[in-house]
Design a protein around this motif. Structure first.
Motif, PDB file in Angstrom:
ATOM      1  N   VAL A 103       0.839  -1.149   0.047  1.00 45.30           N
ATOM      2  CA  VAL A 103      -0.066  -0.205  -0.009  1.00 45.30           C
ATOM      3  C   VAL A 103       0.906   1.309   0.101  1.00 45.30           C
ATOM      4  CG1 VAL A 103      -1.701   1.214   1.417  1.00 45.30           C
ATOM      5  CG2 VAL A 103      -2.054  -1.132   1.062  1.00 45.30           C
ATOM      6  N   GLU A 104       1.973   1.319   0.781  1.00 43.67           N
ATOM      7  CA  GLU A 104       2.932   2.358   0.813  1.00 43.67           C
ATOM      8  C   GLU A 104       3.508   2.685  -0.389  1.00 43.67           C
ATOM      9  OE1 GLU A 104       2.897   4.519   3.352  1.00 43.67           O
ATOM     10  OE2 GLU A 104       1.183   3.491   4.137  1.00 43.67           O
ATOM     11  N   MET A 105       4.082   1.386  -1.003  1.00 45.46           N
ATOM     12  CA  MET A 105       4.676   1.475  -2.398  1.00 45.46           C
ATOM     13  C   MET A 105       3.983   1.964  -3.299  1.00 45.46           C
ATOM     14  SD  MET A 105       6.856  -2.040  -2.010  1.00 45.46           S
ATOM     15  CE  MET A 105       7.597  -2.109  -3.591  1.00 45.46           C
ATOM     16  N   GLN A 106       2.742   1.599  -3.471  1.00 46.77           N
ATOM     17  CA  GLN A 106       1.599   2.071  -4.518  1.00 46.77           C
ATOM     18  C   GLN A 106       1.327   3.453  -4.304  1.00 46.77           C
ATOM     19  OE1 GLN A 106       0.335   0.003  -6.691  1.00 46.77           O
ATOM     20  NE2 GLN A 106      -0.980   1.569  -7.671  1.00 46.77           N
ATOM     21  N   GLU A 122       3.668   5.855  -3.846  1.00 48.78           N
ATOM     22  CA  GLU A 122       4.707   6.556  -4.536  1.00 48.78           C
ATOM     23  C   GLU A 122       4.827   6.204  -5.821  1.00 48.78           C
ATOM     24  OE1 GLU A 122       8.109   5.016  -2.441  1.00 48.78           O
ATOM     25  OE2 GLU A 122       7.655   5.521  -0.548  1.00 48.78           O
ATOM     26  N   LYS A 123       4.287   5.238  -6.196  1.00 46.61           N
ATOM     27  CA  LYS A 123       4.151   4.933  -7.935  1.00 46.61           C
ATOM     28  C   LYS A 123       3.672   3.623  -8.094  1.00 46.61           C
ATOM     29  CE  LYS A 123       8.933   2.472  -8.299  1.00 46.61           C
ATOM     30  NZ  LYS A 123      10.138   2.890  -8.971  1.00 46.61           N
ATOM     31  N   PRO A 124       2.994   3.185  -9.066  1.00 46.82           N
ATOM     32  CA  PRO A 124       2.333   2.083  -9.459  1.00 46.82           C
ATOM     33  C   PRO A 124       3.247   0.938  -9.340  1.00 46.82           C
ATOM     34  CG  PRO A 124       1.683   3.950 -11.059  1.00 46.82           C
ATOM     35  CD  PRO A 124       2.676   4.370 -10.328  1.00 46.82           C
ATOM     36  N   LEU A 125       2.721  -0.136  -8.668  1.00 49.01           N
ATOM     37  CA  LEU A 125       3.543  -1.401  -8.408  1.00 49.01           C
ATOM     38  C   LEU A 125       3.551  -1.934  -9.838  1.00 49.01           C
ATOM     39  CD1 LEU A 125       1.861  -2.517  -5.212  1.00 49.01           C
ATOM     40  CD2 LEU A 125       4.302  -2.188  -5.308  1.00 49.01           C
ATOM     41  N   THR A 126       4.785  -2.912  -9.958  1.00 50.85           N
ATOM     42  CA  THR A 126       4.951  -3.437 -11.087  1.00 50.85           C
ATOM     43  C   THR A 126       4.637  -5.062 -10.624  1.00 50.85           C
ATOM     44  OG1 THR A 126       7.400  -3.677 -10.751  1.00 50.85           O
ATOM     45  CG2 THR A 126       6.514  -1.906 -12.198  1.00 50.85           C
ATOM     46  N   LYS A 127       4.518  -5.804 -11.783  1.00 50.35           N
ATOM     47  CA  LYS A 127       4.558  -7.315 -11.413  1.00 50.35           C
ATOM     48  C   LYS A 127       5.742  -7.697 -10.694  1.00 50.35           C
ATOM     49  CE  LYS A 127       3.998 -11.965 -13.639  1.00 50.35           C
ATOM     50  NZ  LYS A 127       3.502 -12.872 -14.546  1.00 50.35           N
ATOM     51  N   GLU A 128       6.855  -7.141 -11.123  1.00 52.13           N
ATOM     52  CA  GLU A 128       8.227  -7.720 -10.622  1.00 52.13           C
ATOM     53  C   GLU A 128       8.207  -7.248  -8.878  1.00 52.13           C
ATOM     54  OE1 GLU A 128       7.858  -5.962 -13.440  1.00 52.13           O
ATOM     55  OE2 GLU A 128       8.378  -8.019 -14.674  1.00 52.13           O
ATOM     56  N   ALA A 129       7.812  -6.102  -8.990  1.00 54.21           N
ATOM     57  CA  ALA A 129       7.887  -5.550  -7.274  1.00 54.21           C
ATOM     58  C   ALA A 129       6.897  -6.372  -6.446  1.00 54.21           C
ATOM     59  CB  ALA A 129       7.591  -4.014  -7.429  1.00 54.21           C
ATOM     60  N   VAL A 130       5.754  -6.606  -6.895  1.00 55.51           N
ATOM     61  CA  VAL A 130       4.803  -7.415  -6.195  1.00 55.51           C
ATOM     62  C   VAL A 130       5.389  -8.750  -6.171  1.00 55.51           C
ATOM     63  CG1 VAL A 130       2.680  -8.532  -6.087  1.00 55.51           C
ATOM     64  CG2 VAL A 130       2.815  -6.279  -6.878  1.00 55.51           C
ATOM     65  N   TYR A 131       5.777  -9.388  -7.012  1.00 52.78           N
ATOM     66  CA  TYR A 131       6.495 -10.913  -6.884  1.00 52.78           C
ATOM     67  C   TYR A 131       7.556 -10.719  -5.698  1.00 52.78           C
ATOM     68  CZ  TYR A 131       3.502 -13.527 -10.253  1.00 52.78           C
ATOM     69  OH  TYR A 131       2.703 -14.273 -10.958  1.00 52.78           O
TER      70      TYR A 131
END
Length: 332
Positions: free
Chosen positions: A240-243, A245-254
């Motif tokens: 939630v905090e990362m989102q 700042e900027k849209p989460l990518t698949k790589e970041a979520v994984y």
């Protein structure tokens, strides 16, 4: 319980007030001429009913009870906008009566509007049903909040949501914060919400995931299907905090979901089971989730075997002897 919030009108106080008054309406056949005998097929289910009518063991027991004793508690119904009798409380009894091909069932007819009927439907089911899915609670709380919003004379100012939530909390014996969590999880995509209902995702992480956009929820679901791993509350908070700042990518979520978690990394069964037999049986499990599934399956088999023994007139304590024999095995 009474209600002291200014935006609740007299009709709502009368029809959704004290639990004892409601129970009296449900059980008193002499209730001011509102008691009737009605064909259950002529009663419409409550529109957008938030509770499931499951054909499970409890339903089988209910049918057996009604077959033997009849319907002891009248169904609660009201006249809807189309002048049809519509259910408020008693959907399972109605379905059981239809299954048993009963021609008539006892009902109490309430003279209320849809908003008050929604409040009665929610309260009666929340109080009387023993097993409730998180989604059922969430959609019910949401429907009750919406019913309060639509009541005539409601003041829709900035504090409305907080006041109505606290009203529900006071009347239902819950905290306002807990009610809001259940409402929030209704924002999850259906397959994630199903995991919440199955107990694979807790309410706290589910509440956090409801704040994530749909594409991130789909990525979480995709990772779960590939790895049998759900996010912890801490990981959801981080997402939630990362989102923000900027849209989460698949790589970041994984990458975040791949971080070790105490409840999902490999656990040596010897650390948790003093029995060498149990530890040996679970030694091939690669995750704690797999160990949990095998343990649940074993318990279910034992329960089935115990019922089988009882059904066939055998002493069910034989199960204990079987377990004792297994536990005395020699293991490598």
């Amino acid at each position: 319980m009474g209600f002291d919030m200014g935006f609740i009108d007299e009709e709502m106080l009368a029809s959704w007030g004290k639990e004892s008054e409601m129970n009296e309406k449900l059980t008193d056949p002499a209730n001011k001429g509102n008691f009737k005998m009605v064909d259950p097929r002529d009663i419409q289910p409550f529109r957008d009913h938030t509770f499931q009518v499951r054909d499970d063991e409890e339903m089988k027991e209910l049918r057996d009870s009604i077959r033997a004793n009849g319907i002891l508690q009248p169904l609660l119904v009201y006249w809807n906008e189309e002048w049809e009798l519509e259910m408020i409380s008693g959907h399972r009894r109605r379905q059981a009566a239809i299954d048993l091909r009963l021609k008539e069932v006892p009902v109490i007819v309430m003279h209320v509007n849809r908003e008050t009927a929604t409040l009665l439907m929610g309260e009666s089911n929340l109080r009387t049903r023993e097993k409730l899915l998180p989604s059922e609670k969430g959609f019910t709380y949401k429907a009750m909040m919406e019913a309060l919003r639509k009541k005539p004379g409601v003041r829709l100012d900035a504090g409305f949501r907080d006041r109505t939530r606290e009203l529900l909390a006071k009347n239902l014996g819950q905290s306002g914060r807990q009610i809001q969590k259940y409402i929030n999880i209704t924002k999850l995509i259906p397959d994630l919400l199903k995991l919440v209902d199955e107990g694979r995702i807790g309410i706290c992480p589910a509440d956090g995931m409801s704040r994530l956009p749909e594409y991130v929820q789909k990525l979480i679901l995709e990772y779960y299907r590939e790895n049998d791993v759900t996010p912890s509350h801490g990981q959801v908070i981080k997402m939630v905090e990362m989102q923000k700042e900027k849209p989460l990518t698949k790589e970041a979520v994984y990458e975040l979901l791949a971080e070790p978690k105490g409840n999902q990394i490999y656990i040596d069964p010897h650390l948790f089971f003093r029995s060498r037999v149990v530890a040996a049986m679970l030694k091939d499990c690669t995750t704690s989730a797999e160990m949990e599934r095998r343990a649940i399956f074993a318990i279910q088999l034992l329960n089935w075997y115990e019922k089988y023994l009882i059904k066939n007139g055998t002493d069910p304590r034989r199960v204990d002897f079987v377990i004792r024999d297994i536990m005395n095995q020699d293991v490598e």
